[in-house]
Design a protein around this motif. Sequence first.
Motif, PDB file in Angstrom:
ATOM      1  N   ILE A  35       0.841  -1.197   0.000  1.00  0.00           N
ATOM      2  CA  ILE A  35       0.000   0.000   0.000  1.00  0.00           C
ATOM      3  C   ILE A  35       0.877   1.248   0.000  1.00  0.00           C
ATOM      4  O   ILE A  35       0.638   2.200  -0.757  1.00  0.00           O
ATOM      5  CB  ILE A  35      -0.942   0.006   1.213  1.00  0.00           C
ATOM      6  CG1 ILE A  35      -1.812  -1.263   1.223  1.00  0.00           C
ATOM      7  CG2 ILE A  35      -1.821   1.242   1.196  1.00  0.00           C
ATOM      8  CD1 ILE A  35      -2.703  -1.403   0.012  1.00  0.00           C
ATOM      9  N   PRO A 115      -9.087   1.860   1.597  1.00  0.00           N
ATOM     10  CA  PRO A 115      -8.620   1.356   2.898  1.00  0.00           C
ATOM     11  C   PRO A 115      -9.575   0.365   3.544  1.00  0.00           C
ATOM     12  O   PRO A 115      -9.164  -0.390   4.430  1.00  0.00           O
ATOM     13  CB  PRO A 115      -8.474   2.632   3.743  1.00  0.00           C
ATOM     14  CG  PRO A 115      -9.311   3.654   3.053  1.00  0.00           C
ATOM     15  CD  PRO A 115      -9.253   3.318   1.590  1.00  0.00           C
ATOM     16  N   LEU A 180       4.072   2.055   5.881  1.00  0.00           N
ATOM     17  CA  LEU A 180       3.173   0.952   5.543  1.00  0.00           C
ATOM     18  C   LEU A 180       1.985   1.390   4.709  1.00  0.00           C
ATOM     19  O   LEU A 180       1.397   0.574   3.997  1.00  0.00           O
ATOM     20  CB  LEU A 180       2.681   0.252   6.814  1.00  0.00           C
ATOM     21  CG  LEU A 180       3.744  -0.469   7.643  1.00  0.00           C
ATOM     22  CD1 LEU A 180       3.080  -1.277   8.749  1.00  0.00           C
ATOM     23  CD2 LEU A 180       4.629  -1.364   6.787  1.00  0.00           C
ATOM     24  N   GLY A 181       1.598   2.661   4.804  1.00  0.00           N
ATOM     25  CA  GLY A 181       0.515   3.067   3.911  1.00  0.00           C
ATOM     26  C   GLY A 181      -0.423   4.109   4.448  1.00  0.00           C
ATOM     27  O   GLY A 181      -0.051   4.963   5.250  1.00  0.00           O
ATOM     28  N   SER A 182      -1.662   3.989   4.022  1.00  0.00           N
ATOM     29  CA  SER A 182      -2.661   5.053   4.105  1.00  0.00           C
ATOM     30  C   SER A 182      -2.928   5.543   5.518  1.00  0.00           C
ATOM     31  O   SER A 182      -2.849   4.802   6.488  1.00  0.00           O
ATOM     32  CB  SER A 182      -3.976   4.562   3.489  1.00  0.00           C
ATOM     33  OG  SER A 182      -3.768   4.077   2.187  1.00  0.00           O
ATOM     34  N   LEU A 196      -3.511  -3.036   5.849  1.00  0.00           N
ATOM     35  CA  LEU A 196      -2.126  -2.827   5.447  1.00  0.00           C
ATOM     36  C   LEU A 196      -1.380  -4.152   5.439  1.00  0.00           C
ATOM     37  O   LEU A 196      -1.925  -5.197   5.794  1.00  0.00           O
ATOM     38  CB  LEU A 196      -1.435  -1.858   6.416  1.00  0.00           C
ATOM     39  CG  LEU A 196      -2.034  -0.453   6.562  1.00  0.00           C
ATOM     40  CD1 LEU A 196      -1.280   0.334   7.630  1.00  0.00           C
ATOM     41  CD2 LEU A 196      -2.012   0.288   5.234  1.00  0.00           C
TER      42      LEU A 196
END
Length: 311
Positions: A35, A115, A180-182, A196
């Motif tokens: 992600i 997400p 790791l992401g959003s 994630l």
Amino acid sequence: MKAGPMKKSWRYLPALPALMLSGCTVDLLQPAGPIAEMDSKVMILEFVIMLLIVIPTVIATLVFAWKYRASNKQAEYLPTWDHSTKIEIFVWGIPAVIILVLGAISWWSTHAYDPYRPLATTGDVKPLNVQVVALDWKWMFIYPDQGIATINQLAVPTNTPLNFQITSDTVMTSFFIPRLGSMIYAMPGQQTQLHLLASMPGDYLGEASHYSGRGFSDMRFRTLAMDKAGFDAWVEKVKAGSDALDTASYPSFAAPQEAAPVHYFAHVQPDLFDGIVAKYNNGMMVEKTTGKVKHMPAADAGSMSDMNMKE
């Protein structure tokens, strides 16, 4: 001959780009999961596309300023000029196309990496469920399947889908692990979701990216990504403790605290997370799996007094 102070200072010029980014986090450009990698690629792609307007505009400004300077008597002078179809097409057409391209990229990435959409699993890998509670000014992580909880430390196995349920027992803030992401909001009385995956071992920064009071700057946690054996050993270490987290002990741990240390709970009361959410909804809770509304017992929703008043 020794180099003087001025010559020595030139050695630090290569570090200037890093200083320019000091107000941001370079973690966004160092993805450690699929992600985050997608987020990084989309961000860089959109930045490059926007430069297609910025760079030609800067160059044109310099060229026009030089060509039509007062001392250049050879430059064409048109005092009655007021319109050019070619210029209008160029000035409005190219930005319109770029905006459409940026919009298409944003639409695609927003839907492709929603997400709330669970990540696909491979083989017999079982996702890890983690319930996240934002507090003043710390993070609580509940592992419902393992029956444990922590404060300001999140441990996850690598190459395992991570299913987060996120809420807040204080003001609205946001949950973010840049590598790791959003990022997604944490709101009292509501649950948000985030999926994630950590593709490599590491110690990653997690933070609240939405101001929430005087202790906001210390509202950070470490995300420890490790292999399956390391994660299992970490779970056993937490279970070896003696502290329990339930409706009786929760208010004291939820009280406002700045620079809170890492804390482990070897036992967690079932449905504690649901009670935290329900206490903002008159004790009512919507089941995630069935969508049905259920009433949380008074011990779950009522005994957790509101500890959110700012000093």
